[in-house]
Motif scaffolding. Structure first.
Motif, PDB file in Angstrom:
ATOM      1  N   LEU A   1       3.323  19.105   6.998  1.00 49.81           N
ATOM      2  CA  LEU A   1       3.829  19.972   8.056  1.00 49.81           C
ATOM      3  C   LEU A   1       2.687  20.686   8.764  1.00 49.81           C
ATOM      4  CD1 LEU A   1       6.167  21.382   9.557  1.00 49.81           C
ATOM      5  CD2 LEU A   1       6.207  23.054   7.672  1.00 49.81           C
ATOM      6  N   VAL A   2       2.698  20.586  10.073  1.00 54.52           N
ATOM      7  CA  VAL A   2       1.773  21.335  10.925  1.00 54.52           C
ATOM      8  C   VAL A   2       2.592  22.325  11.742  1.00 54.52           C
ATOM      9  CG1 VAL A   2       0.158  21.198  12.860  1.00 54.52           C
ATOM     10  CG2 VAL A   2       0.108  19.456  11.060  1.00 54.52           C
ATOM     11  N   THR A   3       2.286  23.592  11.612  1.00 53.21           N
ATOM     12  CA  THR A   3       2.973  24.636  12.361  1.00 53.21           C
ATOM     13  C   THR A   3       1.949  25.385  13.188  1.00 53.21           C
ATOM     14  OG1 THR A   3       4.582  24.890  10.569  1.00 53.21           O
ATOM     15  CG2 THR A   3       4.492  26.638  12.224  1.00 53.21           C
ATOM     16  N   VAL A   4       2.182  25.414  14.496  1.00 59.07           N
ATOM     17  CA  VAL A   4       1.265  26.079  15.415  1.00 59.07           C
ATOM     18  C   VAL A   4       1.968  27.294  16.002  1.00 59.07           C
ATOM     19  CG1 VAL A   4      -0.236  25.832  17.415  1.00 59.07           C
ATOM     20  CG2 VAL A   4       0.241  23.847  15.962  1.00 59.07           C
ATOM     21  N   SER A   5       1.411  28.464  15.761  1.00 58.24           N
ATOM     22  CA  SER A   5       2.010  29.693  16.273  1.00 58.24           C
ATOM     23  C   SER A   5       1.310  30.101  17.571  1.00 58.24           C
ATOM     24  CB  SER A   5       1.901  30.806  15.245  1.00 58.24           C
ATOM     25  OG  SER A   5       0.540  31.110  14.999  1.00 58.24           O
ATOM     26  N   SER A   6       2.056  30.780  18.420  1.00 64.94           N
ATOM     27  CA  SER A   6       1.493  31.179  19.722  1.00 64.94           C
ATOM     28  C   SER A   6       0.744  32.494  19.621  1.00 64.94           C
ATOM     29  CB  SER A   6       2.612  31.295  20.754  1.00 64.94           C
ATOM     30  OG  SER A   6       3.567  32.236  20.322  1.00 64.94           O
TER      31      SER A   6
ATOM     32  N   VAL B   1       0.842  -1.181   0.000  1.00 68.66           N
ATOM     33  CA  VAL B   1       0.000   0.000   0.000  1.00 68.66           C
ATOM     34  C   VAL B   1       0.884   1.240   0.000  1.00 68.66           C
ATOM     35  CG1 VAL B   1      -0.181   0.099   2.536  1.00 68.66           C
ATOM     36  CG2 VAL B   1      -1.963   1.130   1.112  1.00 68.66           C
ATOM     37  N   GLN B   2       0.480   2.233  -0.750  1.00 67.13           N
ATOM     38  CA  GLN B   2       1.187   3.511  -0.765  1.00 67.13           C
ATOM     39  C   GLN B   2       0.321   4.546  -0.081  1.00 67.13           C
ATOM     40  OE1 GLN B   2       1.977   3.892  -5.055  1.00 67.13           O
ATOM     41  NE2 GLN B   2       4.141   3.586  -4.603  1.00 67.13           N
ATOM     42  N   LEU B   3       0.944   5.328   0.776  1.00 66.59           N
ATOM     43  CA  LEU B   3       0.207   6.287   1.588  1.00 66.59           C
ATOM     44  C   LEU B   3       0.660   7.714   1.305  1.00 66.59           C
ATOM     45  CD1 LEU B   3       0.375   4.410   5.007  1.00 66.59           C
ATOM     46  CD2 LEU B   3      -1.461   4.334   3.323  1.00 66.59           C
ATOM     47  N   GLN B   4      -0.264   8.642   1.461  1.00 66.44           N
ATOM     48  CA  GLN B   4       0.045  10.057   1.291  1.00 66.44           C
ATOM     49  C   GLN B   4      -0.695  10.851   2.349  1.00 66.44           C
ATOM     50  OE1 GLN B   4       2.196  11.795  -1.013  1.00 66.44           O
ATOM     51  NE2 GLN B   4       1.759  13.287   0.601  1.00 66.44           N
ATOM     52  N   ALA B   5       0.052  11.596   3.137  1.00 68.79           N
ATOM     53  CA  ALA B   5      -0.541  12.448   4.159  1.00 68.79           C
ATOM     54  C   ALA B   5      -0.778  13.844   3.594  1.00 68.79           C
ATOM     55  CB  ALA B   5       0.370  12.529   5.374  1.00 68.79           C
ATOM     56  N   SER B   6      -1.836  14.486   4.057  1.00 70.22           N
ATOM     57  CA  SER B   6      -2.145  15.846   3.627  1.00 70.22           C
ATOM     58  C   SER B   6      -2.958  16.550   4.706  1.00 70.22           C
ATOM     59  CB  SER B   6      -2.933  15.823   2.314  1.00 70.22           C
ATOM     60  OG  SER B   6      -4.171  15.161   2.486  1.00 70.22           O
ATOM     61  N   GLY B   7      -3.122  17.855   4.531  1.00 68.95           N
ATOM     62  CA  GLY B   7      -3.974  18.613   5.437  1.00 68.95           C
ATOM     63  C   GLY B   7      -3.256  19.505   6.421  1.00 68.95           C
ATOM     64  N   GLY B   8      -1.927  19.474   6.407  1.00 64.00           N
ATOM     65  CA  GLY B   8      -1.184  20.321   7.320  1.00 64.00           C
ATOM     66  C   GLY B   8      -1.287  21.790   6.952  1.00 64.00           C
ATOM     67  N   GLY B   9      -0.778  22.636   7.828  1.00 67.31           N
ATOM     68  CA  GLY B   9      -0.797  24.061   7.556  1.00 67.31           C
ATOM     69  C   GLY B   9      -0.321  24.854   8.753  1.00 67.31           C
ATOM     70  N   LEU B  10      -0.453  26.162   8.640  1.00 70.11           N
ATOM     71  CA  LEU B  10      -0.067  27.086   9.711  1.00 70.11           C
ATOM     72  C   LEU B  10      -1.336  27.533  10.436  1.00 70.11           C
ATOM     73  CD1 LEU B  10       1.890  28.974  11.194  1.00 70.11           C
ATOM     74  CD2 LEU B  10       1.567  30.619   9.318  1.00 70.11           C
ATOM     75  N   VAL B  11      -1.385  27.274  11.724  1.00 68.63           N
ATOM     76  CA  VAL B  11      -2.547  27.636  12.525  1.00 68.63           C
ATOM     77  C   VAL B  11      -2.073  28.297  13.815  1.00 68.63           C
ATOM     78  CG1 VAL B  11      -3.986  25.790  11.589  1.00 68.63           C
ATOM     79  CG2 VAL B  11      -2.628  25.382  13.654  1.00 68.63           C
ATOM     80  N   GLN B  12      -3.024  28.862  14.530  1.00 68.39           N
ATOM     81  CA  GLN B  12      -2.711  29.478  15.816  1.00 68.39           C
ATOM     82  C   GLN B  12      -3.024  28.508  16.947  1.00 68.39           C
ATOM     83  OE1 GLN B  12      -4.975  33.192  15.715  1.00 68.39           O
ATOM     84  NE2 GLN B  12      -3.079  34.281  15.210  1.00 68.39           N
ATOM     85  N   ALA B  13      -2.391  28.729  18.063  1.00 69.29           N
ATOM     86  CA  ALA B  13      -2.651  27.901  19.233  1.00 69.29           C
ATOM     87  C   ALA B  13      -4.142  27.926  19.563  1.00 69.29           C
ATOM     88  CB  ALA B  13      -1.836  28.403  20.410  1.00 69.29           C
ATOM     89  N   GLY B  14      -4.686  26.747  19.851  1.00 62.86           N
ATOM     90  CA  GLY B  14      -6.108  26.626  20.141  1.00 62.86           C
ATOM     91  C   GLY B  14      -6.944  26.231  18.939  1.00 62.86           C
ATOM     92  N   ASP B  15      -6.371  26.359  17.745  1.00 64.06           N
ATOM     93  CA  ASP B  15      -7.095  26.011  16.524  1.00 64.06           C
ATOM     94  C   ASP B  15      -7.159  24.497  16.321  1.00 64.06           C
ATOM     95  OD1 ASP B  15      -6.097  28.804  14.360  1.00 64.06           O
ATOM     96  OD2 ASP B  15      -7.569  28.642  15.979  1.00 64.06           O
ATOM     97  N   SER B  16      -7.858  24.100  15.264  1.00 62.07           N
ATOM     98  CA  SER B  16      -8.004  22.691  14.906  1.00 62.07           C
ATOM     99  C   SER B  16      -7.578  22.453  13.463  1.00 62.07           C
ATOM    100  CB  SER B  16      -9.465  22.252  15.070  1.00 62.07           C
ATOM    101  OG  SER B  16      -9.897  22.386  16.407  1.00 62.07           O
TER     102      SER B  16
END
Length: 123
Positions: free
Chosen positions: A118-123, A1-16
């Motif tokens: 990549l998931v980046t969470v800013s304060s 099986v080949q897998l691909q992750a997606s959906g990351g981004g830059l969000v603020q603390a407390g976000d979803s």
């Protein structure tokens, strides 16, 4: 099986966010799927996993109660819902597959690693 992750981004603390892990092939439902993350300068760590049928889920203590893993085998996709994000959740998130039960959550117990998101969470 080949897998691909997606959906990351830059969000603020407390976000979803909701990450997706999409697999190719008709055997997707035969694999347990795990999510892992790797922060800069750190080793890759287990985050969550789900059994082949979706009946059993597993979480790292650091995300329990904040993250939710689910799957849709018709769509060949496993989701990871990330709620109440904090800066400590900043990392590249990967999904991987395991043939058989989730009786070991170490990264070495999983294969078919997809490219991370990549998931980046800013304060």
């Amino acid at each position: 099986v080949q897998l691909q992750a997606s959906g990351g981004g830059l969000v603020q603390a407390g976000d979803s966010l909701r990450l997706s892990c999409t697999g190719s092939g008709r055997t997707f439902g035969h694999f347990a799927i795990g999510w892992f993350r790797q922060a800069p300068g750190e080793e890759r760590r287990f985050v969550a996993a789900i059994s082949r049928s979706g009946a059993r889920t597993f979480y790292a203590d650091s995300v329990k109660g904040r993250f939710t893993i689910s799957r849709n085998n018709v769509m060949n996709t496993v989701y990871l819902r990330l709620d109440r994000l904090g800066t400590e959740d900043t990392a590249v998130y990967y999904c991987a597959a395991r043939w058989g039960p989730v009786d070991d959550t170490a990264p070495a117990a999983f294969g078919s690693w997809g490219r991370g998101t990549l998931v980046t969470v800013s304060s």
